[in-house]
Enzyme design. Structure first.
Site, mmCIF file in Angstrom:
data_model
loop_
_atom_site.group_PDB
_atom_site.id
_atom_site.type_symbol
_atom_site.label_atom_id
_atom_site.label_comp_id
_atom_site.label_asym_id
_atom_site.label_seq_id
_atom_site.Cartn_x
_atom_site.Cartn_y
_atom_site.Cartn_z
ATOM 1 N N ASN A 10 -0.170 -9.709 -14.107
ATOM 2 C CA ASN A 10 0.786 -10.701 -14.593
ATOM 3 C C ASN A 10 -0.035 -11.970 -14.039
ATOM 4 O O ASN A 10 0.511 -12.637 -13.200
ATOM 5 C CB ASN A 10 2.287 -10.470 -14.335
ATOM 6 C CG ASN A 10 2.928 -11.483 -14.813
ATOM 7 O OD1 ASN A 10 2.609 -12.306 -15.654
ATOM 8 N ND2 ASN A 10 4.408 -11.596 -14.187
ATOM 9 N N TRP A 11 -0.602 -12.904 -15.178
ATOM 10 C CA TRP A 11 -1.218 -14.066 -14.595
ATOM 11 C C TRP A 11 -0.171 -14.929 -14.849
ATOM 12 O O TRP A 11 -0.588 -16.313 -14.301
ATOM 13 C CB TRP A 11 -2.249 -14.230 -15.599
ATOM 14 C CG TRP A 11 -3.590 -13.453 -15.342
ATOM 15 C CD1 TRP A 11 -3.680 -12.377 -14.234
ATOM 16 C CD2 TRP A 11 -4.911 -13.384 -16.067
ATOM 17 N NE1 TRP A 11 -5.009 -11.959 -14.425
ATOM 18 C CE2 TRP A 11 -5.521 -12.560 -15.549
ATOM 19 C CE3 TRP A 11 -5.206 -14.340 -17.009
ATOM 20 C CZ2 TRP A 11 -7.131 -12.495 -15.758
ATOM 21 C CZ3 TRP A 11 -6.634 -14.134 -17.429
ATOM 22 C CH2 TRP A 11 -7.465 -13.224 -17.230
ATOM 23 N N LYS A 12 1.006 -14.837 -15.191
ATOM 24 C CA LYS A 12 1.982 -15.910 -15.164
ATOM 25 C C LYS A 12 1.479 -17.206 -16.118
ATOM 26 O O LYS A 12 0.831 -17.212 -16.972
ATOM 27 C CB LYS A 12 2.526 -16.186 -13.829
ATOM 28 C CG LYS A 12 3.047 -15.003 -13.203
ATOM 29 C CD LYS A 12 3.927 -15.244 -11.969
ATOM 30 C CE LYS A 12 4.284 -14.007 -11.251
ATOM 31 N NZ LYS A 12 5.322 -14.008 -10.329
ATOM 32 N N HIS A 101 11.649 -10.592 -17.192
ATOM 33 C CA HIS A 101 11.030 -10.971 -15.877
ATOM 34 C C HIS A 101 11.992 -11.776 -15.030
ATOM 35 O O HIS A 101 12.569 -12.829 -15.869
ATOM 36 C CB HIS A 101 9.740 -11.509 -15.901
ATOM 37 C CG HIS A 101 8.983 -11.753 -14.704
ATOM 38 N ND1 HIS A 101 9.401 -12.785 -13.641
ATOM 39 C CD2 HIS A 101 8.038 -10.961 -14.070
ATOM 40 C CE1 HIS A 101 8.558 -12.572 -12.769
ATOM 41 N NE2 HIS A 101 7.596 -11.502 -12.909
ATOM 42 N N GLU A 103 11.662 -14.415 -13.520
ATOM 43 C CA GLU A 103 11.272 -15.825 -13.541
ATOM 44 C C GLU A 103 12.022 -16.486 -15.218
ATOM 45 O O GLU A 103 12.351 -17.549 -15.211
ATOM 46 C CB GLU A 103 9.830 -16.432 -13.693
ATOM 47 C CG GLU A 103 9.265 -16.382 -11.925
ATOM 48 C CD GLU A 103 7.966 -15.630 -11.932
ATOM 49 O OE1 GLU A 103 7.032 -15.685 -12.897
ATOM 50 O OE2 GLU A 103 7.834 -15.302 -10.527
ATOM 51 N N GLU A 175 11.582 -4.769 -9.669
ATOM 52 C CA GLU A 175 11.001 -5.972 -9.142
ATOM 53 C C GLU A 175 12.097 -6.410 -8.194
ATOM 54 O O GLU A 175 12.942 -7.349 -8.971
ATOM 55 C CB GLU A 175 10.453 -6.823 -9.990
ATOM 56 C CG GLU A 175 9.309 -6.364 -10.698
ATOM 57 C CD GLU A 175 8.306 -7.475 -11.001
ATOM 58 O OE1 GLU A 175 7.186 -7.595 -10.614
ATOM 59 O OE2 GLU A 175 8.619 -8.340 -11.545
ATOM 60 N N GLY A 181 6.665 -13.138 -5.153
ATOM 61 C CA GLY A 181 5.784 -14.202 -4.754
ATOM 62 C C GLY A 181 6.064 -14.728 -3.389
ATOM 63 O O GLY A 181 5.934 -15.695 -3.048
ATOM 64 N N SER A 221 5.037 -8.756 -4.561
ATOM 65 C CA SER A 221 4.187 -8.982 -3.230
ATOM 66 C C SER A 221 3.382 -7.956 -3.002
ATOM 67 O O SER A 221 3.125 -7.584 -1.693
ATOM 68 C CB SER A 221 5.117 -9.533 -2.129
ATOM 69 O OG SER A 221 5.524 -10.557 -2.274
#
Ligand code: PGA
Length: 260
Positions: A10-12, A101, A103, A175, A181, A221
């Protein structure tokens, strides 16, 4: 039934240029050669999907490499400024879509209700969802992990038992939000408890043929040191953020899981 280990990058909102995206992909592909029972899904920002698709899909042997999107809308077209529809993604050759997600929940206010609508649209377009669930730091401290997971699964998944999923592959990513992160990854013991709880809940919510088909993966992480611990305790894969932007680290993760 797809039970291969799945490693998701997941490159965000990274990297900043298409050239960097191409280089990143090239480096990753160079280091990952012999994969057997593993799939690798690259999930770049929308604007890099065509270049990632062209570099991956055309050369992918045995369907090892896949392309995913980080989000999508719940309608296929219409007056919805700024949105990307599941149909558009399908047309581009995308197979997987990350959904729910943390975020998206935190910065864009996505609720379980919105996520359920998106899930329905994804499945109707025969795309495969990677549904993220997990508790906050407070939820964990207040010992409400199971309560949170139960609520998320019920509200998002219950509606889908009413219609069938003929070709989609369902992935659920546990998650814990406090682990994303932060470097503060979830211990295998704690993650295993969540894994068993999610399995139990899925059997209650969905028809058996669906619940047995779902791959449950871990994210938060993950690095090359801790990755295989999650596979060893029964997770079917990993959702990787930060470490997926560091080719050597991501390559090590994929190779370590591939040897399981
Ligand atoms: P992280 O992100 O690996 O950087 O913790 C995981 C995720 O957000 O999916």
């Amino acid at each position: 039934m797809n039970q291969k280990i799945v490693i998701i990058a997941n490159w965000k909102c990274n990297p900043s240029t298409e050239r960097e995206a191409e280089n990143l992909l090239r480096e990753i592909k160079k280091g990952i050669k012999k994969i057997r029972n593993t799939e690798v899904i690259i999930v770049p920002p929308f604007v890099y999907l065509p270049v990632v698709r062209d570099k991956i899909l055309l050369k992918s042997k045995e369907g090892i490499w896949k392309v995913g999107a980080q989000n999508c809308f719940w309608e296929n077209s219409g007056a919805f400024t700024g949105e990307i529809s599941p149909l558009m993604l399908k047309e581009l050759g995308v197979e997987y879509v990350i959904l729910g997600h943390s975020e998206r929940r935190i910065y864009f206010g996505e609720t379980d209700e919105v996520i359920a609508k998106k899930l329905k649209a994804i499945l109707e377009n025969k795309l495969s969802p990677i549904l993220c669930i997990g508790e906050t730091k407070e939820g964990r401290e207040e010992k409400k992990i199971e309560k949170v997971l139960k609520r998320q699964l019920k509200e998002i998944l219950s509606p889908i038992s009413r219609f069938s999923l003929p070709t989609s592959d369902l992935v659920i990513a546990y998650e814990p939000i406090w682990a994303i992160g932060t470097g503060d990854f979830c211990s295998p013991d704690e993650a295993k408890k969540a894994l068993l709880f999610i399995k139990k809940e899925l059997i209650e919510i969905l028809p058996r043929y669906l619940s047995q088909n779902i791959r449950i993966i871990y994210g938060g992480s993950v690095d090359s040191e801790n990755a295989k611990n999650y596979i060893n305790i029964g997770f079917k894969g990993l959702l990787i953020g930060g470490a997926s932007l560091i080719p050597q680290e991501f390559i090590k993760i994929v190779n370590s899981c591939n040897l399981q």
